[in-house]
Structures are given as C-alpha cells and as structure tokens.
Design a protein around this motif. Structure first.
Motif, PDB file in Angstrom:
ATOM      1  N   VAL A  29      10.248 -33.581 123.971  1.00 36.16           N
ATOM      2  CA  VAL A  29      10.305 -33.841 122.528  1.00 36.16           C
ATOM      3  C   VAL A  29       9.614 -32.725 121.754  1.00 36.16           C
ATOM      4  N   TYR A  30       8.456 -32.269 122.300  1.00 30.26           N
ATOM      5  CA  TYR A  30       7.776 -31.150 121.636  1.00 30.26           C
ATOM      6  C   TYR A  30       8.654 -29.904 121.655  1.00 30.26           C
ATOM      7  N   LEU A  33      11.132 -30.175 118.992  1.00 23.32           N
ATOM      8  CA  LEU A  33      10.543 -29.969 117.664  1.00 23.32           C
ATOM      9  C   LEU A  33      10.287 -28.490 117.400  1.00 23.32           C
ATOM     10  N   ILE A  36      13.471 -26.934 116.444  1.00 21.38           N
ATOM     11  CA  ILE A  36      13.820 -27.231 115.044  1.00 21.38           C
ATOM     12  C   ILE A  36      13.071 -26.280 114.112  1.00 21.38           C
ATOM     13  N   VAL A  59      20.529 -25.005 108.419  1.00 19.75           N
ATOM     14  CA  VAL A  59      19.643 -26.178 108.388  1.00 19.75           C
ATOM     15  C   VAL A  59      20.448 -27.450 108.630  1.00 19.75           C
ATOM     16  N   TYR A  62      22.365 -27.051 112.502  1.00 24.53           N
ATOM     17  CA  TYR A  62      21.494 -26.915 113.672  1.00 24.53           C
ATOM     18  C   TYR A  62      20.253 -27.784 113.554  1.00 24.53           C
ATOM     19  N   ALA A  63      19.439 -27.524 112.536  1.00 27.00           N
ATOM     20  CA  ALA A  63      18.184 -28.279 112.427  1.00 27.00           C
ATOM     21  C   ALA A  63      18.460 -29.748 112.133  1.00 27.00           C
ATOM     22  N   GLY A  64      19.514 -30.032 111.366  1.00 27.31           N
ATOM     23  CA  GLY A  64      19.807 -31.410 111.019  1.00 27.31           C
ATOM     24  C   GLY A  64      20.599 -32.119 112.102  1.00 27.31           C
ATOM     25  N   ALA A  65      21.904 -31.817 112.182  1.00 24.70           N
ATOM     26  CA  ALA A  65      22.798 -32.629 113.004  1.00 24.70           C
ATOM     27  C   ALA A  65      22.539 -32.478 114.502  1.00 24.70           C
ATOM     28  N   MET A  67      20.119 -31.078 116.368  1.00 23.22           N
ATOM     29  CA  MET A  67      18.821 -31.386 116.959  1.00 23.22           C
ATOM     30  C   MET A  67      18.480 -32.864 116.878  1.00 23.22           C
ATOM     31  N   VAL A  68      19.029 -33.573 115.871  1.00 23.09           N
ATOM     32  CA  VAL A  68      18.821 -35.021 115.836  1.00 23.09           C
ATOM     33  C   VAL A  68      19.452 -35.652 117.075  1.00 23.09           C
ATOM     34  N   LEU A  71      17.331 -34.901 120.132  1.00 25.99           N
ATOM     35  CA  LEU A  71      16.134 -35.732 120.129  1.00 25.99           C
ATOM     36  C   LEU A  71      16.484 -37.156 120.545  1.00 25.99           C
TER      37      LEU A  71
ATOM     38  N   ILE B  77       2.020 -35.892 116.739  1.00 25.38           N
ATOM     39  CA  ILE B  77       3.281 -36.306 116.112  1.00 25.38           C
ATOM     40  C   ILE B  77       3.049 -37.526 115.233  1.00 25.38           C
ATOM     41  N   SER B 125      21.381 -30.499 103.223  1.00 29.28           N
ATOM     42  CA  SER B 125      20.556 -30.024 104.339  1.00 29.28           C
ATOM     43  C   SER B 125      19.209 -30.726 104.337  1.00 29.28           C
ATOM     44  N   SER B 128      19.652 -34.113 105.684  1.00 30.87           N
ATOM     45  CA  SER B 128      19.856 -34.163 107.132  1.00 30.87           C
ATOM     46  C   SER B 128      18.554 -33.999 107.907  1.00 30.87           C
ATOM     47  N   ILE B 129      17.547 -33.341 107.326  1.00 31.88           N
ATOM     48  CA  ILE B 129      16.300 -33.226 108.091  1.00 31.88           C
ATOM     49  C   ILE B 129      15.310 -34.340 107.745  1.00 31.88           C
ATOM     50  N   VAL B 131      15.576 -37.285 108.469  1.00 30.31           N
ATOM     51  CA  VAL B 131      15.593 -38.308 109.526  1.00 30.31           C
ATOM     52  C   VAL B 131      14.380 -38.173 110.434  1.00 30.31           C
ATOM     53  N   TYR B 132      13.917 -36.945 110.602  1.00 30.31           N
ATOM     54  CA  TYR B 132      12.919 -36.679 111.644  1.00 30.31           C
ATOM     55  C   TYR B 132      11.651 -37.497 111.485  1.00 30.31           C
ATOM     56  N   TRP B 139       8.914 -43.027 117.681  1.00 32.24           N
ATOM     57  CA  TRP B 139       8.717 -42.581 119.066  1.00 32.24           C
ATOM     58  C   TRP B 139       7.244 -42.408 119.386  1.00 32.24           C
ATOM     59  N   ILE B 158      22.161 -41.065 110.123  1.00 27.85           N
ATOM     60  CA  ILE B 158      23.142 -40.065 110.542  1.00 27.85           C
ATOM     61  C   ILE B 158      24.541 -40.539 110.187  1.00 27.85           C
ATOM     62  N   GLU B 161      25.206 -40.407 106.405  1.00 26.93           N
ATOM     63  CA  GLU B 161      25.147 -39.065 105.848  1.00 26.93           C
ATOM     64  C   GLU B 161      26.545 -38.484 105.648  1.00 26.93           C
TER      65      GLU B 161
END
Lengths: 178, 368
Positions: A29-30, A33, A36, A59, A62-65, A67-68, A71, B77, B125, B128-129, B131-132, B139, B158, B161
């Motif tokens: 997970v790290y 992250l 990301i 973003v 890659y970072a959004g869709a 990598m979610v 994860l 985290i 964008s 979309s981020i 969510v984290y 988690w 997701i 979106e």
C-alpha cells in the motif's frame, strides 16, 4: 536562478524520492501511495512545461483511476505485507547492471554532448490547448483514434467476459437443453 | 514575479479558505435547523440568538475531545487520510469563478482564484483523487467496519464519477469551452427567462443551461451523481449506521473526525458551486453585466461585485435541496445503488451526450 528552475529541482527531488520509496517500501500500500505521489509530481512537471491538458489527464487517469484500482486490488487480496526475502535470483545483478548502463548513458548525453538545455525551445503559450488537441484527434488522426477506441472497448468487454460467473452460464445452457 | 500579484493570490486564497471554513460551520447549522423544520422539531436554538453560535460550540467540543489511535493502525496513513480528504475539497474550488474583474486599490482584480482553459478537467482530476482519503482511512484503521465502509464508498465514488464526468459534457458542448468562466458567460446576463424566449439582442446565446433539454437532463444526472460523490443521503452508504457503525471514520475522534466532517461539508459546498456554475449561470444574475430589464427598458449594471452574492444564493439553494433530499428519501440498498449508477445513470448520461450534439447543431449551428 529563476523560479522555474528552483521549482523543477524541488519537484525532481520529490519525484525521485517517491520513486525510490515505491521500490524500497515493504508494504504494497505504501508502494502504491509513493507511486501516486510520483504521478502527481510528473503532472506538475507537465504543467511547468506548459501542457495543462496532459497534466490533468495524467492526474485523472493515472493518479486517479488506475491507482485507485491498484489500491483496491491490494487491499481486497490482503497482500499488503511483502515476504522478507523475495524470489529474485539472477534478476537483481542484471537490474543493477542495466540501471548502471542507463545512468552512464544519461551522464554521457548530459555531460559529454553537453548543452542540451539551450536546444530546448519553450512551447508557445497556446500550445496543446484542449481545442487544438481535439481538432488534431478528430481531424488528422481520426482513424487511429477510432481504432484505439474500438481496441479499448474490446479489452473492456474481454475483462467483463473473463470475470463473469461461469456457473450462471452453465445453468442457463443446461436449462436450455432440458 | 510581481510582488503585488503574489500578495493578491495569497489574499484571495486566504479569503476563499476562510469563506469555505465559515461556510462549512454554517452549513452544519443550516442542515440541522432545516432538518428540524422538516421533521417538525426545533433544532439547535440554545447557543446564541437562534442558536447561531452552535457551530462554535461544536468546534470547541471537538477540539477538547480525546484523540485515539487504534492499536494495530498504520499510524502515518491514519494521520494522513483526514488531510487527504480535506485538501481536495478545498482546492477544487480554485477554478470556480465568483465574478468578473473588479477595480480595487487601482488594480484589476479577478473575483476567483484562476481561470484555466482546462477548468472542467481540473474538476474531474481533483474529484478522482478525493477517493484516497476515505479508502485509506478505512484501511489504516485496523477495523473491519471501517475497512468495509472505506471500500464501499470508494467503489461508489468511482462508479458515479463516470456519470458525473459525462454530465459535465452538455455544458461544455453548449459553451464550446472547458473554462468555467466561459461557461458562465455563455449563460447570459441573468434575465434568463427573457433570453430563453430568444428575444435577446446581439445574437448572444443565453439562458441558463438547465433551461435547455440536454442541460436539464445533464443537471439531473449531475445532481444525482454529485450526491453519491459526496456520500450524501440517499447514497450515504459509507455511513450506514445499522450496517457499518460509522463507516470509514469509525475509529476517528476529536479533530481528526472533525476534518472528515469538514471535508464532507466543504465538498457539499464545492459541488453546489460547480453545479450552479455549470447549469444555473454561476455568478451571473440581474445587474452583474450591463443589461436591460425586460419590458421596462431600464439599463442596469454592470456591477460585478454582485457576482459572489448571486453565486452564494445559488449555493445556498442547492444545499437546501440536498438537505431536503436527505430528509425525504430512505437510503438505497448497496447493490441497487451500484446497479443504478452503472445500468441507469451511465447509459442515460451517454445518451444525453448524443442529444446535446444534436441540440447544438440545431440551435447553435455547426461550427467547424
């Protein structure tokens, strides 16, 4: 030094640090992250280069869709912790060698050939606006664009078919037989 | 870089954050009072006149609460995820314009942080981020309820979106721009009914986009998807108390919990602002631009300072609708929620893109 250079160096440090963190952390997970963070930094690089459209796409995609989903899979499989010793035998020395070759090549380009920075022409202010990209995609590159769209659709349908519950299909066919 | 520009940007950012944080505090008050009104109760009315100091009391209470970190939690985290929830909620407002430029201290000052030519993509964008924060909170808590809540809500975000992104398209196509300022300018001078009838001068296309057929569908889809995106009732799956205790923030207490709470309400404000900008004409209203009152012939404006007031009113109306929906509809079952998102909302949003294309060609003509 101009602000751009300071910004670039700071971001480069973050990007390299994030990449190293991704490689060396024992927790998946790290690692995700850190990846990301790396993607986000690359997006800021695109912004610095005057390509906001690609930065936003970076973003979002890659970072959004993507990598979610990464994860998600890591968490659902419960595969966070890596085993202490990986099964990397001959790959490790080879990777070291190839990495060294890459660094040497880059160093050769930068230090021996030299003066690459002055050859870079800054992009025009309106370069790569969404409108220009749209016109290019739907005009010059119409056919490749459509082909890529169909390919993506096929891949998507393939993924759905592969993960479909087989038992349901079997039951249906057996019902049809009867 | 000019030092005055720097000061201007910092001042505008500080003001925006201040407005959002105050807005958050009073949105909670607004929600509790409105819910009480709908449910025939009184609501918080003890602290200050009409209970107006209730948010302050809540804030003080949350600051003095003990903060717990569960055993076996991933501490870094666990600490990071409230921040990751809060920051996207704040920065998403950066591209929403609050008005045209005004003159202040001899400088031309644009009301709004920035106007970029990929504004709508920026919104997507950031959405979309966002969510984290939630998925990582679930988690890292080392708690089954939190984990399930986090996974549920990220799956939900997701899924919705996609519909949300497609619901942006009618406004983009009708305005012909990805810049939010252009989208607002396309929606006329505020006398929307007048411009709706097509009796406007100068050939400017006008009228709020919600008054066009694709815009209406787009607005409906956007509103439903945005409720799911900010985890509001009837899509408040991550907080389904009966099933999941408190979902992803089960283990959070004190100010860390307050950050999640803040993130949720600021997101509500932000999506309301985006909804108003895309479909309700944003900051425009009578008098923002130089305009003539229909049937009277009096010319008023331009008063750009009215812009933030109009946008604020539209946000308050949109928030009111969200609270009303919360008071009215029961929570959806989880599988139905996902089915609705993928099988109903997404195809409808896609069909609406086609409809918009036809609409644009018929009413605005084909511009190559």
């Amino acid at each position: 030094m101009s602000t751009d250079v300071i910004l670039f160096l700071g971001l480069a440090a973050v990007a390299i640090g994030a990449a190293l963190g991704m490689l060396f952390s024992r927790n998946a997970v790290y690692s995700a992250l850190f990846l990301i963070l790396n993607f986000a930094t690359v997006a800021v690089f695109y912004l610095l280069l005057g390509a906001p459209f690609i930065a936003m796409a970076q973003v979002t995609v890659y970072a959004g869709a993507i990598m979610v989903l990464f994860l998600f899979v890591i968490m659902l499989l419960g595969a966070e912790e890596l085993r202490k010793r990986g099964k990397l035998g001959w790959q490790q020395p080879l990777a070291l060698l190839l990495g060294f070759v890459l660094v040497a090549e880059t160093a050769y380009l930068v230090f021996v050939r030299g003066d690459l920075v002055s050859q870079i022409v800054p992009a025009a202010a309106d370069y790569g606006t969404p409108k220009d990209i749209g016109i290019l995609l739907f005009d010059n590159y119409m056919l490749p664009f459509q082909v890529v769209a169909v390919l993506l659709l096929v891949a998507m349908i393939g993924a759905i078919v592969l993960t479909k519950d087989d038992r349901k299909i079997e039951r249906k066919t057996s019902e049809e037989k009867a | 870089m000019d030092i005055a520009v720097l000061i201007e940007w910092i001042a505008k950012s500080a003001i925006l954050i201040f407005i959002l944080l105050t807005g958050f505090a009073y949105t909670t008050y607004y929600e509790r009072r409105l819910l009480a009104l709908i449910q025939n109760r009184v609501g918080p009315n003890r602290a200050g006149p009409f209970g107006l100091l209730q948010p302050v009391a809540d804030g003080v209470k949350l600051i003095f609460k003990e903060e717990l970190t569960p055993a076996g939690a991933y501490k870094a985290i666990f600490l990071l995820s409230p921040i990751l929830t809060m920051v996207p909620a704040l920065v998403i407002m950066a591209v929403v314009p609050w008005g045209e430029s005004i003159n202040l201290f001899g400088r031309e000052i644009f009301l709004g942080l920035t106007d970029i030519n990929v504004g709508v993509l920026y919104l997507l964008s950031i959405a979309s981020i966002s969510v984290y924060g939630i998925v990582l909170a679930g988690w890292s808590s080392n708690n089954k309820y939190a984990m399930l809540g986090g996974i549920r809500s990220s799956a939900q975000m997701i899924s919705y979106e996609l519909a949300l992104g497609l619901a942006f398209v009618p406004s983009i196509m009708m305005a012909g721009s990805l810049s939010l300022l252009d989208i607002v300018r396309q929606q006329g001078d505020g006398f929307y009914l007048w411009s709706l009838l097509g009796i406007i001068e100068g050939g400017q296309t006008g009228g709020w986009f919600i008054f066009t057929i694709p815009g209406l569908f787009g607005a409906a889809i956007f509103y439903i998807a945005m409720l799911a995106e900010v985890n509001r009732a009837p899509f408040d799956m991550p907080e389904a108390e009966q099933e999941l205790t408190a979902g992803y923030h089960t283990e959070y207490s004190g100010m860390k919990f307050a950050l999640f709470f803040m993130g949720e309400y600021i997101k509500m404000i932000a999506v309301s602002a985006i909804f108003s900008t895309l479909f309700l004409g944003g900051f425009s209203g009578p008098g923002v631009y130089e305009s003539t009152i229909p049937f009277m012939g009096i010319t008023i404006g331009p008063w750009p300072i009215l812009g933030p007031i109009y946008l604020g009113l539209k946000i308050v109306a949109s928030l009111g609708l969200m609270i009303w929906i919360r008071a009215t509809f029961p929570r959806l079952r989880y599988d139905r929620l996902m089915g609705f998102g993928w099988k109903v909302l997404l195809p409808l949003a896609l069909a609406n893109v086609f409809l918009t294309a036809i609409w644009v060609i018929i009413f605005q003509g084909f511009t190559g």
